[in-house]
Scaffold this motif. Structure first.
Motif, PDB file in Angstrom:
ATOM      1  N   UNK A   1      43.856  45.839  41.583  1.00 14.79           N
ATOM      2  CA  UNK A   1      44.446  44.016  42.123  1.00 14.79           C
ATOM      3  C   UNK A   1      45.801  44.219  41.299  1.00 14.79           C
ATOM      4  N   UNK A   2      46.369  43.706  41.654  1.00 19.72           N
ATOM      5  CA  UNK A   2      48.135  43.213  41.414  1.00 19.72           C
ATOM      6  C   UNK A   2      48.188  43.068  39.889  1.00 19.72           C
ATOM      7  N   UNK A   3      49.143  43.870  39.566  1.00 19.67           N
ATOM      8  CA  UNK A   3      49.470  43.405  37.732  1.00 19.67           C
ATOM      9  C   UNK A   3      49.711  42.574  36.926  1.00 19.67           C
ATOM     10  N   UNK A   4      50.009  41.557  37.708  1.00 23.92           N
ATOM     11  CA  UNK A   4      50.367  40.007  36.798  1.00 23.92           C
ATOM     12  C   UNK A   4      49.426  39.287  36.636  1.00 23.92           C
TER      13      UNK A   4
ATOM     14  N   UNK B   1      43.386  40.197  31.851  1.00 16.52           N
ATOM     15  CA  UNK B   1      43.259  40.442  29.690  1.00 16.52           C
ATOM     16  C   UNK B   1      43.839  39.850  29.172  1.00 16.52           C
ATOM     17  N   UNK B   2      45.274  38.644  28.535  1.00 21.41           N
ATOM     18  CA  UNK B   2      45.519  37.248  28.319  1.00 21.41           C
ATOM     19  C   UNK B   2      44.042  36.287  28.334  1.00 21.41           C
ATOM     20  N   UNK B   3      43.156  36.159  29.007  1.00 19.81           N
ATOM     21  CA  UNK B   3      42.490  35.309  28.727  1.00 19.81           C
ATOM     22  C   UNK B   3      41.031  36.524  28.624  1.00 19.81           C
ATOM     23  N   UNK B   4      40.608  37.120  28.591  1.00 18.61           N
ATOM     24  CA  UNK B   4      39.476  37.744  28.448  1.00 18.61           C
ATOM     25  C   UNK B   4      39.661  38.340  26.359  1.00 18.61           C
ATOM     26  N   UNK B   5      41.327  38.560  26.279  1.00 18.98           N
ATOM     27  CA  UNK B   5      41.840  39.090  25.143  1.00 18.98           C
ATOM     28  C   UNK B   5      41.308  37.856  23.842  1.00 18.98           C
TER      29      UNK B   5
END
Length: 143
Positions: free
Chosen positions: A125-128, A134-138
Motif C-alpha cells: 500500500x501507499x506509505x501514507x 499504523x497510527x490507528x492500530x497503535x
C-alpha cells in the motif's frame, strides 16, 4: 512478480476474493489460529496481528481471544461488535491471517484448499495509507 502469500515470523497472510458462501464456510473452518478481515493493506493486518499476539503474551489484551484482539486493533475500537462491522469478513476481497502454529503457512494452505478459493496478489500500500493505519492500530494501546 509480487508475492501471493507472505510470512512474517510466525504469521502468514493471504488475500482472497470471497463470495457470501465462502465467508460463511471460512468462518466455520478458520479455527482459533486464523482470522479473516476486510482491510486495505496487508501491512496493517500484519501489524494488528503482531500487536494482538504481543498483548496476549504481556497480558494486556482487551478481547478474550487473539482473533477478537486482531479485530479490535485493526479497527481501532474497543467494542467487538463495532470491530466486526468495520473490519469483519464479508463478500469481496479479504485477508486471511494465520498465526500461533509451528507452520502458519501450511495451516493457511490447508484452509485455502478446503474452501477452494484462489489467492489474489498482495500489493504494498501507499506509505501514507500504511502510516495512518499504523497510527490507528497503535492508538488501541491507549483506549
Amino acid at each position: 512478480m509480487k508475492e501471493i502469500t507472505t510470512k512474517f515470523g510466525k504469521i502468514c497472510i493471504a488475500k482472497v476474493h470471497l463470495t457470501k458462501e465462502n465467508v460463511e464456510l471460512l468462518i466455520n473452518i478458520c479455527g482459533e489460529n486464523c482470522q479473516i478481515v476486510k482491510a486495505d493493506c496487508p501491512e496493517e493486518v500484519t501489524f494488528a496481528t503482531l500487536l494482538a499476539l504481543k498483548a496476549f503474551i504481556q497480558g494486556r489484551n482487551k478481547a478474550r481471544t487473539v482473533k477478537g484482539e486482531i479485530l479490535l486493533r485493526l479497527a481501532g475500537v474497543r467494542q467487538i461488535r463495532e470491530a466486526i462491522n468495520l473490519v469483519g469478513a464479508r463478500e469481496g476481497e479479504n485477508f486471511i491471517v494465520t498465526f500461533g502454529t509451528e507452520d502458519p503457512c501450511k495451516l493457511l494452505a490447508e484452509i485455502l484448499s478446503k474452501i477452494g478459493v484462489v489467492e489474489v496478489t498482495l500489493n504494498e500500500c501507499d506509505k501514507e495509507i500504511v502510516k495512518k493505519s499504523f497510527e490507528r492500530i497503535a492508538m488501541t494501546e491507549t483506549l
